[in-house]
Design a protein around this motif. Structure first.
Motif, PDB file in Angstrom:
ATOM      1  N   GLN A  26       0.807  -1.219   0.000  1.00 50.62           N
ATOM      2  CA  GLN A  26       0.000   0.000   0.000  1.00 50.62           C
ATOM      3  C   GLN A  26       0.837   1.265   0.000  1.00 50.62           C
ATOM      4  O   GLN A  26       0.312   2.361  -0.171  1.00 50.62           O
ATOM      5  N   LEU A  27       2.129   1.135   0.199  1.00 57.20           N
ATOM      6  CA  LEU A  27       2.987   2.316   0.293  1.00 57.20           C
ATOM      7  C   LEU A  27       3.414   2.859  -1.057  1.00 57.20           C
ATOM      8  O   LEU A  27       3.934   3.971  -1.147  1.00 57.20           O
ATOM      9  N   ASN A  28       3.277   2.072  -2.095  1.00 61.87           N
ATOM     10  CA  ASN A  28       3.717   2.480  -3.437  1.00 61.87           C
ATOM     11  C   ASN A  28       5.198   2.874  -3.429  1.00 61.87           C
ATOM     12  O   ASN A  28       5.595   3.937  -3.952  1.00 61.87           O
ATOM     13  N   LEU A  29       6.010   2.006  -2.856  1.00 63.33           N
ATOM     14  CA  LEU A  29       7.439   2.252  -2.835  1.00 63.33           C
ATOM     15  C   LEU A  29       8.022   2.169  -4.236  1.00 63.33           C
ATOM     16  O   LEU A  29       7.465   1.493  -5.111  1.00 63.33           O
ATOM     17  N   ALA A  30       9.157   2.828  -4.434  1.00 63.64           N
ATOM     18  CA  ALA A  30       9.859   2.723  -5.700  1.00 63.64           C
ATOM     19  C   ALA A  30      10.214   1.262  -5.968  1.00 63.64           C
ATOM     20  O   ALA A  30      10.439   0.481  -5.036  1.00 63.64           O
ATOM     21  N   GLU A  31      10.294   0.905  -7.231  1.00 66.66           N
ATOM     22  CA  GLU A  31      10.488  -0.511  -7.601  1.00 66.66           C
ATOM     23  C   GLU A  31      11.724  -1.138  -6.956  1.00 66.66           C
ATOM     24  O   GLU A  31      11.648  -2.258  -6.439  1.00 66.66           O
ATOM     25  N   PRO A  32      12.886  -0.448  -6.883  1.00 67.98           N
ATOM     26  CA  PRO A  32      14.055  -1.068  -6.231  1.00 67.98           C
ATOM     27  C   PRO A  32      13.807  -1.372  -4.752  1.00 67.98           C
ATOM     28  O   PRO A  32      14.218  -2.417  -4.255  1.00 67.98           O
ATOM     29  N   LEU A  33      13.104  -0.468  -4.076  1.00 67.63           N
ATOM     30  CA  LEU A  33      12.820  -0.702  -2.666  1.00 67.63           C
ATOM     31  C   LEU A  33      11.781  -1.803  -2.485  1.00 67.63           C
ATOM     32  O   LEU A  33      11.907  -2.663  -1.603  1.00 67.63           O
ATOM     33  N   ALA A  34      10.752  -1.777  -3.306  1.00 65.07           N
ATOM     34  CA  ALA A  34       9.700  -2.793  -3.209  1.00 65.07           C
ATOM     35  C   ALA A  34      10.271  -4.181  -3.465  1.00 65.07           C
ATOM     36  O   ALA A  34       9.891  -5.155  -2.797  1.00 65.07           O
ATOM     37  N   ARG A  35      11.224  -4.295  -4.402  1.00 66.08           N
ATOM     38  CA  ARG A  35      11.824  -5.596  -4.683  1.00 66.08           C
ATOM     39  C   ARG A  35      12.656  -6.091  -3.493  1.00 66.08           C
ATOM     40  O   ARG A  35      12.601  -7.250  -3.124  1.00 66.08           O
ATOM     41  N   LYS A  72      11.590  -0.440  14.063  1.00 65.92           N
ATOM     42  CA  LYS A  72      11.869   0.992  13.913  1.00 65.92           C
ATOM     43  C   LYS A  72      12.821   1.279  12.763  1.00 65.92           C
ATOM     44  O   LYS A  72      12.706   2.318  12.108  1.00 65.92           O
ATOM     45  N   THR A  73      13.769   0.374  12.504  1.00 71.19           N
ATOM     46  CA  THR A  73      14.751   0.644  11.439  1.00 71.19           C
ATOM     47  C   THR A  73      14.066   0.805  10.094  1.00 71.19           C
ATOM     48  O   THR A  73      14.330   1.756   9.349  1.00 71.19           O
ATOM     49  N   ALA A  74      13.161  -0.096   9.776  1.00 68.75           N
ATOM     50  CA  ALA A  74      12.418   0.035   8.519  1.00 68.75           C
ATOM     51  C   ALA A  74      11.499   1.249   8.556  1.00 68.75           C
ATOM     52  O   ALA A  74      11.252   1.878   7.520  1.00 68.75           O
ATOM     53  N   ALA A  75      11.001   1.613   9.740  1.00 68.03           N
ATOM     54  CA  ALA A  75      10.068   2.727   9.857  1.00 68.03           C
ATOM     55  C   ALA A  75      10.702   4.041   9.429  1.00 68.03           C
ATOM     56  O   ALA A  75      10.016   4.924   8.889  1.00 68.03           O
ATOM     57  N   PHE A  76      12.009   4.211   9.661  1.00 71.60           N
ATOM     58  CA  PHE A  76      12.635   5.451   9.196  1.00 71.60           C
ATOM     59  C   PHE A  76      13.469   5.252   7.936  1.00 71.60           C
ATOM     60  O   PHE A  76      13.603   6.174   7.135  1.00 71.60           O
ATOM     61  N   SER A  77      14.035   4.054   7.714  1.00 72.18           N
ATOM     62  CA  SER A  77      14.923   3.860   6.559  1.00 72.18           C
ATOM     63  C   SER A  77      14.167   3.868   5.236  1.00 72.18           C
ATOM     64  O   SER A  77      14.586   4.544   4.276  1.00 72.18           O
ATOM     65  N   LEU A  78      13.087   3.120   5.156  1.00 73.18           N
ATOM     66  CA  LEU A  78      12.379   3.007   3.878  1.00 73.18           C
ATOM     67  C   LEU A  78      11.835   4.345   3.380  1.00 73.18           C
ATOM     68  O   LEU A  78      12.026   4.690   2.201  1.00 73.18           O
ATOM     69  N   PRO A  79      11.153   5.141   4.214  1.00 69.56           N
ATOM     70  CA  PRO A  79      10.683   6.427   3.681  1.00 69.56           C
ATOM     71  C   PRO A  79      11.809   7.393   3.336  1.00 69.56           C
ATOM     72  O   PRO A  79      11.686   8.162   2.372  1.00 69.56           O
ATOM     73  N   LEU A  80      12.913   7.362   4.085  1.00 72.16           N
ATOM     74  CA  LEU A  80      14.035   8.229   3.740  1.00 72.16           C
ATOM     75  C   LEU A  80      14.644   7.820   2.404  1.00 72.16           C
ATOM     76  O   LEU A  80      14.963   8.676   1.567  1.00 72.16           O
ATOM     77  N   ALA A 122      18.631  -0.887   0.350  1.00 74.27           N
ATOM     78  CA  ALA A 122      19.095  -0.076  -0.796  1.00 74.27           C
ATOM     79  C   ALA A 122      19.899  -0.879  -1.805  1.00 74.27           C
ATOM     80  O   ALA A 122      20.539  -0.289  -2.681  1.00 74.27           O
ATOM     81  N   LYS A 123      19.857  -2.198  -1.741  1.00 78.78           N
ATOM     82  CA  LYS A 123      20.741  -3.014  -2.579  1.00 78.78           C
ATOM     83  C   LYS A 123      20.476  -2.846  -4.069  1.00 78.78           C
ATOM     84  O   LYS A 123      21.387  -3.021  -4.883  1.00 78.78           O
ATOM     85  N   TYR A 124      19.268  -2.505  -4.464  1.00 82.79           N
ATOM     86  CA  TYR A 124      18.964  -2.340  -5.884  1.00 82.79           C
ATOM     87  C   TYR A 124      18.951  -0.873  -6.307  1.00 82.79           C
ATOM     88  O   TYR A 124      18.469  -0.543  -7.388  1.00 82.79           O
TER      89      TYR A 124
END
Length: 518
Positions: A26-35, A72-80, A122-124
């Protein structure tokens, strides 16, 4: 685990509640992050993720509180990362890769762990990240920074070292994260934090995460956050409802036996074992290793390389028990740890909450066992009761038939005397049990005999006797351990010198013959 949003502080805005079953799709993350997220097996968001990620995506400051192990790590890392990808720079020049996101953490282990998680997310992407912390050589870190990094994870002390050496420039930071902020204040990092924040641009997004919203944390947030959104997904100082907690009355000399019995009965594969001192940590780890348990120690006197290797071995299952001081009590994200043992009741009640937070993470069940041995433990348990607002019952420990009791149980509840009823001479070292049959009363042994002079030491002159003689003007007696019969100036070699030959006898005159007068 309960979800709640605190009443907003002055100048802050509460986060909009999110459905507990919200998914990452539901977040519509960028494709590299979603993968990357899909590869890591993430599906549903935890409460802190569901509430914090949408707010951080808008660019607002956040003041968040949550239990450890809630994501918490994903809570701030993914949106940043999502926001940074919108302005990703494909240049390979280090000058074109300034530090854009800074994540500050209190301990080396936590910094290394968060850096590893960010690399996975951030690997992709083309975003570069690095981690710097103390205890190891600065040169490899310097080389990494010179290549250019956009996400820098650091502990405050080592980051200041790199700033002073001009290895890190922070004038283009867009996002700063203060994780485990309460712990950073506890260990005295406030002056370092203030110095670091002074190097950052005033226009930035600041995220502060803490286990509690203490008055000190609120003052810090008021100084450096702009109209933050306040998020809290668990009652302050609450323990996870998925953790089964037990307090047993166990004397110090029986704790290892009780530990082994619980491990066997519960069929536990791995566990954290917490103690209060570095010396006690090292001794307990050695003792358990001698008893056949795969054990490693994690405390402040170990080098950074040794600490990282110990954690890595535990994560791989090569170590059954990780004996720790509170250096490991916060933030270490090791999945599926079934149990935590408080071999020592923590001196700080809040550390109890953080210790047992190592198990029962992300909704999994866990076991927390604490051994109360008497003495000050009664007061420490009372402080934990007050903090978590839950009545604690001290249970007598039932030993197996093949594990005999050394003393009667229930001593904790019945006496609660200083020293727990033990002879102080026996509890000076909690790892040493008194041999069976030892009598309590003082026993005076025969005076030891000096092997050289063959007389009791007590018969020889003492220091105070020598001092008294000196005051009277007499020559001081010989030192303790040296016979008074030997003069001070006499050399030891004189004792073994061969005797001088006796003088030859004087010649005797020959007798004269008698004569008669004639």
């Amino acid at each position: 685990m309960t979800d709640s949003t605190t009443a907003p502080e002055a100048g802050s805005t509460p986060a909009a509640s999110a459905p507990p079953t919200a998914s990452f799709s539901q977040l519509n993350l960028a494709e590299p992050l979603a993968r990357a997220v899909a590869e890591m097996g993430y599906s549903s968001m935890t409460p802190i993720q569901a509430q914090a990620i949408p707010v951080v995506l808008t660019g607002r400051d956040v003041m968040g509180a949550a239990q450890t192990g809630t994501g918490k790590t994903a809570a701030f890392s993914l949106p940043l990362l999502q926001r940074m990808l919108r302005h990703e720079n494909a240049s390979t020049s280090p000058a074109r890769h300034p530090v854009r996101a800074l994540v500050l953490l209190p301990t080396r282990e936590l910094a290394d762990q968060v850096a590893q998680q960010i690399k996975l997310y951030a690997k992709y992407t083309q975003l570069r990240s690095a981690v710097v912390f103390g205890g190891i050589d600065m040169k490899p870190q310097t080389l990494e920074l010179k290549k250019g990094v956009e996400i820098l994870v650091a502990t405050p002390g080592r980051l200041l070292d790199h700033i002073e050496a001009k290895n890190a420039v922070l004038n283009q930071v867009e996002y700063v994260v203060l994780d485990e902020a309460d712990r950073m204040l506890d260990i005295g990092f406030l002056p370092d934090l203030q110095r670091i924040l002074s190097y950052l641009p005033k226009q930035r997004t600041t995220l502060l995460f803490s286990a509690t919203f203490s008055p000190e944390i609120k003052r810090l947030a008021g100084s450096y956050l702009q109209n933050p959104t306040t998020i809290e997904v668990a009652r302050s100082n609450a323990t996870a409802s998925t953790v089964e907690q037990h307090f047993y009355s166990v004397p110090d000399e029986n704790k290892r036996r009780a530990l082994r019995q619980i491990l066997r009965q519960r069929q536990l594969r791995q566990a954290f074992v917490f103690v209060n001192s570095k010396l006690g940590c090292a001794r307990l780890a050695r003792a358990l290793e001698r008893e056949g348990l795969k054990t490693n120690a994690l405390h402040g006197d170990r080098s950074q390389d040794e600490r990282l290797k110990a954690l890595d071995a535990f994560k791989k299952g090569e170590v059954d028990l990780l004996v720790c001081t509170d250096v490991a009590a916060r933030g270490l994200d090791i999945k599926d740890v079934p149990a935590v043992f408080n071999f020592d009741i923590p001196f700080n009640a809040e550390d109890y909450v953080h210790r047992i937070g190592r198990t029962g993470r992300a909704g999994a069940s866990g076991l927390a066992v604490s051994f109360a041995g008497g003495g000050n433990d009664a007061r420490l348990v009372a402080e934990i009761e007050k903090l978590i607002k839950t009545k604690i019952e001290i249970e007598p420990f039932e030993y197996d038939e093949d594990m005999p009791r050394i003393r009667e149980q229930g001593r904790f509840n019945e006496g609660r005397r200083a020293w727990g009823g033990d002879d102080p001479r026996d509890v000076m070292d909690s790892q040493r049990a008194r041999p069976e049959g030892r009598e309590r009363g003082p026993r005076r042994a025969a005076a030891p005999v000096d092997p050289f002079f063959d007389q009791p030491y007590e018969a020889q002159p003492r220091a105070q006797d020598a001092a008294a003689s000196w005051e009277k003007g007499a020559k001081p007696a010989a030192r303790s351990g040296v016979s008074a019969n030997i003069k001070p100036k006499r050399k030891l070699a004189a004792l073994f010198k061969e005797p001088a030959p006796a003088p030859a006898p004087a010649p005797v005159a020959a007798p004269q013959p008698e004569t008669s007068a004639g």
